[in-house]
Scaffold this motif. Structure first.
Motif, PDB file in Angstrom:
ATOM      1  N   GLU A 152       0.843  -1.187   0.000  1.00  0.00           N
ATOM      2  CA  GLU A 152       0.000   0.000   0.000  1.00  0.00           C
ATOM      3  C   GLU A 152       0.885   1.246   0.000  1.00  0.00           C
ATOM      4  OE1 GLU A 152      -2.664  -0.017   3.306  1.00  0.00           O
ATOM      5  OE2 GLU A 152      -3.255  -2.102   3.007  1.00  0.00           O
ATOM      6  N   HIS A 153       0.389   2.293  -0.631  1.00  0.00           N
ATOM      7  CA  HIS A 153       1.079   3.584  -0.573  1.00  0.00           C
ATOM      8  C   HIS A 153       0.643   4.289   0.709  1.00  0.00           C
ATOM      9  CE1 HIS A 153       3.157   4.139  -4.444  1.00  0.00           C
ATOM     10  NE2 HIS A 153       2.280   3.267  -4.890  1.00  0.00           N
ATOM     11  N   LEU A 154       1.593   4.583   1.557  1.00  0.00           N
ATOM     12  CA  LEU A 154       1.274   5.294   2.791  1.00  0.00           C
ATOM     13  C   LEU A 154       1.213   6.789   2.526  1.00  0.00           C
ATOM     14  CD1 LEU A 154       3.426   3.520   5.522  1.00  0.00           C
ATOM     15  CD2 LEU A 154       1.080   3.056   4.856  1.00  0.00           C
ATOM     16  N   LYS A 155       0.281   7.439   3.170  1.00  0.00           N
ATOM     17  CA  LYS A 155       0.175   8.882   3.057  1.00  0.00           C
ATOM     18  C   LYS A 155       1.144   9.549   4.025  1.00  0.00           C
ATOM     19  CE  LYS A 155      -4.690   8.853   1.658  1.00  0.00           C
ATOM     20  NZ  LYS A 155      -6.069   9.300   2.007  1.00  0.00           N
ATOM     21  N   LEU A 156       1.601  10.733   3.656  1.00  0.00           N
ATOM     22  CA  LEU A 156       2.506  11.495   4.513  1.00  0.00           C
ATOM     23  C   LEU A 156       1.875  11.738   5.882  1.00  0.00           C
ATOM     24  CD1 LEU A 156       5.084  13.145   4.958  1.00  0.00           C
ATOM     25  CD2 LEU A 156       3.921  15.106   3.886  1.00  0.00           C
ATOM     26  N   THR A 157       0.563  11.960   5.895  1.00  0.00           N
ATOM     27  CA  THR A 157      -0.127  12.208   7.168  1.00  0.00           C
ATOM     28  C   THR A 157       0.048  11.041   8.124  1.00  0.00           C
ATOM     29  OG1 THR A 157      -1.779  13.495   5.969  1.00  0.00           O
ATOM     30  CG2 THR A 157      -2.321  12.847   8.223  1.00  0.00           C
ATOM     31  N   GLU A 158      -0.100   9.818   7.610  1.00  0.00           N
ATOM     32  CA  GLU A 158       0.050   8.640   8.478  1.00  0.00           C
ATOM     33  C   GLU A 158       1.474   8.528   9.008  1.00  0.00           C
ATOM     34  OE1 GLU A 158      -0.517   3.760   8.527  1.00  0.00           O
ATOM     35  OE2 GLU A 158      -1.350   4.937   6.873  1.00  0.00           O
ATOM     36  N   MET A 159       2.440   8.801   8.162  1.00  0.00           N
ATOM     37  CA  MET A 159       3.834   8.749   8.600  1.00  0.00           C
ATOM     38  C   MET A 159       4.107   9.763   9.706  1.00  0.00           C
ATOM     39  SD  MET A 159       5.843   8.407   4.981  1.00  0.00           S
ATOM     40  CE  MET A 159       5.530   7.073   3.824  1.00  0.00           C
ATOM     41  N   LEU A 160       3.582  10.983   9.536  1.00  0.00           N
ATOM     42  CA  LEU A 160       3.801  12.032  10.530  1.00  0.00           C
ATOM     43  C   LEU A 160       3.113  11.701  11.855  1.00  0.00           C
ATOM     44  CD1 LEU A 160       3.377  15.193   8.264  1.00  0.00           C
ATOM     45  CD2 LEU A 160       5.499  14.389   9.337  1.00  0.00           C
ATOM     46  N   VAL A 161       1.893  11.171  11.782  1.00  0.00           N
ATOM     47  CA  VAL A 161       1.172  10.801  13.005  1.00  0.00           C
ATOM     48  C   VAL A 161       1.912   9.673  13.714  1.00  0.00           C
ATOM     49  CG1 VAL A 161      -0.946   9.751  13.907  1.00  0.00           C
ATOM     50  CG2 VAL A 161      -1.078  11.599  12.215  1.00  0.00           C
ATOM     51  N   TRP A 162       2.359   8.677  12.961  1.00  0.00           N
ATOM     52  CA  TRP A 162       3.102   7.547  13.546  1.00  0.00           C
ATOM     53  C   TRP A 162       4.360   8.025  14.272  1.00  0.00           C
ATOM     54  CZ3 TRP A 162       8.048   5.912  11.866  1.00  0.00           C
ATOM     55  CH2 TRP A 162       8.521   4.742  12.477  1.00  0.00           C
ATOM     56  N   ALA A 163       5.184   8.815  13.587  1.00  0.00           N
ATOM     57  CA  ALA A 163       6.442   9.271  14.178  1.00  0.00           C
ATOM     58  C   ALA A 163       6.189  10.193  15.370  1.00  0.00           C
ATOM     59  CB  ALA A 163       7.291   9.983  13.124  1.00  0.00           C
ATOM     60  N   SER A 164       5.225  11.086  15.245  1.00  0.00           N
ATOM     61  CA  SER A 164       4.936  12.032  16.330  1.00  0.00           C
ATOM     62  C   SER A 164       4.402  11.311  17.565  1.00  0.00           C
ATOM     63  CB  SER A 164       3.920  13.081  15.853  1.00  0.00           C
ATOM     64  OG  SER A 164       4.416  13.814  14.767  1.00  0.00           O
ATOM     65  N   TYR A 165       3.485  10.385  17.352  1.00  0.00           N
ATOM     66  CA  TYR A 165       2.901   9.649  18.474  1.00  0.00           C
ATOM     67  C   TYR A 165       3.987   8.904  19.249  1.00  0.00           C
ATOM     68  CZ  TYR A 165       0.093   6.327  21.151  1.00  0.00           C
ATOM     69  OH  TYR A 165      -0.456   5.590  22.186  1.00  0.00           O
ATOM     70  N   ASN A 166       4.793   8.135  18.563  1.00  0.00           N
ATOM     71  CA  ASN A 166       5.812   7.340  19.254  1.00  0.00           C
ATOM     72  C   ASN A 166       6.847   8.217  19.950  1.00  0.00           C
ATOM     73  OD1 ASN A 166       4.651   4.911  18.619  1.00  0.00           O
ATOM     74  ND2 ASN A 166       6.036   4.435  16.932  1.00  0.00           N
ATOM     75  N   PHE A 167       7.249   9.295  19.292  1.00  0.00           N
ATOM     76  CA  PHE A 167       8.250  10.167  19.896  1.00  0.00           C
ATOM     77  C   PHE A 167       7.707  10.829  21.165  1.00  0.00           C
ATOM     78  CE2 PHE A 167      10.307  14.411  20.170  1.00  0.00           C
ATOM     79  CZ  PHE A 167      11.594  13.987  20.422  1.00  0.00           C
ATOM     80  N   ILE A 168       6.484  11.326  21.092  1.00  0.00           N
ATOM     81  CA  ILE A 168       5.901  12.013  22.248  1.00  0.00           C
ATOM     82  C   ILE A 168       5.578  11.026  23.369  1.00  0.00           C
ATOM     83  CG2 ILE A 168       3.878  13.310  23.061  1.00  0.00           C
ATOM     84  CD1 ILE A 168       3.818  14.627  20.252  1.00  0.00           C
ATOM     85  N   TYR A 212       6.540   7.760  23.916  1.00  0.00           N
ATOM     86  CA  TYR A 212       7.569   6.871  24.478  1.00  0.00           C
ATOM     87  C   TYR A 212       8.870   7.584  24.845  1.00  0.00           C
ATOM     88  CZ  TYR A 212       4.596   3.023  22.939  1.00  0.00           C
ATOM     89  OH  TYR A 212       3.537   2.169  22.759  1.00  0.00           O
ATOM     90  N   ALA A 213       9.066   8.787  24.348  1.00  0.00           N
ATOM     91  CA  ALA A 213      10.305   9.505  24.670  1.00  0.00           C
ATOM     92  C   ALA A 213      10.046  10.750  25.508  1.00  0.00           C
ATOM     93  CB  ALA A 213      11.044   9.880  23.383  1.00  0.00           C
ATOM     94  N   VAL A 214       9.168  11.629  25.035  1.00  0.00           N
ATOM     95  CA  VAL A 214       8.978  12.906  25.718  1.00  0.00           C
ATOM     96  C   VAL A 214       8.236  12.743  27.046  1.00  0.00           C
ATOM     97  CG1 VAL A 214       7.953  15.202  25.570  1.00  0.00           C
ATOM     98  CG2 VAL A 214       9.041  14.190  23.550  1.00  0.00           C
ATOM     99  N   LEU A 215       7.060  12.149  27.025  1.00  0.00           N
ATOM    100  CA  LEU A 215       6.221  12.087  28.231  1.00  0.00           C
ATOM    101  C   LEU A 215       6.870  11.316  29.386  1.00  0.00           C
ATOM    102  CD1 LEU A 215       2.614  11.690  26.754  1.00  0.00           C
ATOM    103  CD2 LEU A 215       3.784  13.760  27.535  1.00  0.00           C
ATOM    104  N   PRO A 216       7.470  10.131  29.155  1.00  0.00           N
ATOM    105  CA  PRO A 216       8.110   9.435  30.278  1.00  0.00           C
ATOM    106  C   PRO A 216       9.246  10.236  30.910  1.00  0.00           C
ATOM    107  CG  PRO A 216       7.779   7.929  28.457  1.00  0.00           C
ATOM    108  CD  PRO A 216       7.487   9.304  27.934  1.00  0.00           C
ATOM    109  N   VAL A 217      10.039  10.914  30.069  1.00  0.00           N
ATOM    110  CA  VAL A 217      11.155  11.708  30.595  1.00  0.00           C
ATOM    111  C   VAL A 217      10.634  12.892  31.397  1.00  0.00           C
ATOM    112  CG1 VAL A 217      13.087  13.196  29.946  1.00  0.00           C
ATOM    113  CG2 VAL A 217      12.788  10.994  28.814  1.00  0.00           C
ATOM    114  N   VAL A 218       9.636  13.582  30.871  1.00  0.00           N
ATOM    115  CA  VAL A 218       9.059  14.729  31.586  1.00  0.00           C
ATOM    116  C   VAL A 218       8.474  14.281  32.920  1.00  0.00           C
ATOM    117  CG1 VAL A 218       7.203  16.437  31.549  1.00  0.00           C
ATOM    118  CG2 VAL A 218       8.615  16.083  29.504  1.00  0.00           C
TER     119      VAL A 218
END
Length: 333
Positions: free
Chosen positions: A130-146, A148-154
């Motif tokens: 399937e062709h992934l949309k840029l929106t899905e890629m951005l949501v995926w990367a943003s969700y995981n970064f925030i 699993y990385a940002v919120l636990p550290v904060v």
């Protein structure tokens, strides 16, 4: 201590062989459902895939041996970790949070009409055609970064009073020494993956490699590499060590946790009990050994960032995923 460590190594190897044997019979019975929404592949393909998993695991053992050889002169590599009692309490909270975050990723992905948000972008490792949309890629990367990385550290810094240093996020270790480890493993693993896993990258034009490679690096850096380094290896792994007081058990737990973080990868199939069992078998065989290798790199160097550069964001994700991003963005030669 040496006798106890040897016993734990034996248990881990026997356990892996046992789970692999069970997985073999499951895959022979139900097939290998590597792409969601696609028919289960025939049993012959499942057999081939099983032995591919075993070959990859055997290479994982070789790689671990090389890591021990390269780091044999290391001293003062211990990670900073809380007391055993504090670690117990925090592990319960963190693992519960991880389960909630995975379920929330499933719900959020479905709510947007995307694939479930897990630790690999849809189409990574096993293509979903399937062709992934840029929106899905951005949501995926943003969700995981925030999440699993940002919120636990904060949370750990503001509510628990930890510093970045106490969370192993800044290192006072020998940078040159760690760089040598990174380059050695990166070069070796790059050659092995291009020769034995996929050389599709070499069929791309320089323009496609440059643009697609940058996209693969950027999205995977924020979507899986940094979240893995921060949540699993900077935060969870030292607590595994504190609670178990073992040289081997934390490495096994690191492999199992890394596997669990991919539970909703797009190729997992849940439509029947047989498909679920086969998917879980493939999930374990696919991710446990890479998680163990990452754990060993972290344990031997005391630096959770080493594995990210040596054995994650570039290999496999730039080498294997660049063609996927070239296809998704329709990057012309």
């Amino acid at each position: 201590m040496q006798k106890r460590t040897s016993k734990h190594v034996a248990y881990a190897i026997v356990g892996y062989i046992g789970v692999s044997a069970i997985s073999y019979f499951i895959l022979m019975k139900f097939g290998a459902p590597f792409v969601a929404h696609q028919p289960l592949v025939e049993h012959a393909s499942a057999t081939e895939r099983f032995w591919d998993f075993q070959a990859a695991s055997l290479w994982g053992f070789v790689l671990i041996g090389l890591i021990f050889l390269i780091t044999r002169g290391y001293r003062n590599r211990e990670m900073r970790m809380p007391s055993r009692e504090t670690s117990k309490k925090e592990l319960s909270l963190l693992l519960g949070y991880m389960a909630f975050a995975q379920l929330a990723g499933l719900g959020l992905g479905k709510a947007f009409g995307f694939h479930a948000i897990s630790f690999h972008l849809a189409g990574s490792i096993y293509g979903n055609h399937e062709h992934l949309k840029l929106t899905e890629m951005l949501v995926w990367a943003s969700y995981n970064f925030i999440v699993y990385a940002v919120l636990p550290v904060v949370y750990l810094m503001r509510k628990k009073g930890y510093t970045l240093s106490q969370l192993n996020l800044v290192s006072n270790k020998n940078v040159l020494r760690d760089t040598i480890v990174i380059l050695a493993i990166l070069i070796i693993e790059s050659i092995v993956q291009l020769e034995g896993l996929s050389d599709a990258l070499l069929d791309l034009s320089p323009r496609q490699i440059l643009i697609g490679g940058f996209a693969a690096f950027s999205f995977n850096l924020f979507g899986t590499a940094i979240p893995t380094a921060v949540f699993l290896f900077a935060i969870l792994y030292p607590r595994f060590k504190a609670v178990t007081n073992s040289a081997i058990v934390p490495i096994v737990l690191g492999g199992l946790t890394y596997t669990a973080l991919h539970f909703f990868d797009s190729w997992m199939v849940f439509r029947s009990s047989g498909a679920l069992l086969a998917s879980l078998s493939a999930l374990f065989l696919q991710y446990f050994m890479p998680g163990v290798v990452k754990s060993v790199l972290t344990d031997r160097t005391g630096n959770p960032w080493v594995h990210m550069w040596a054995y994650h964001v570039i290999v496999p994700h730039v080498i294997i995923d660049t063609p996927h991003f070239v296809d998704a963005f329709d990057i012309l030669k």
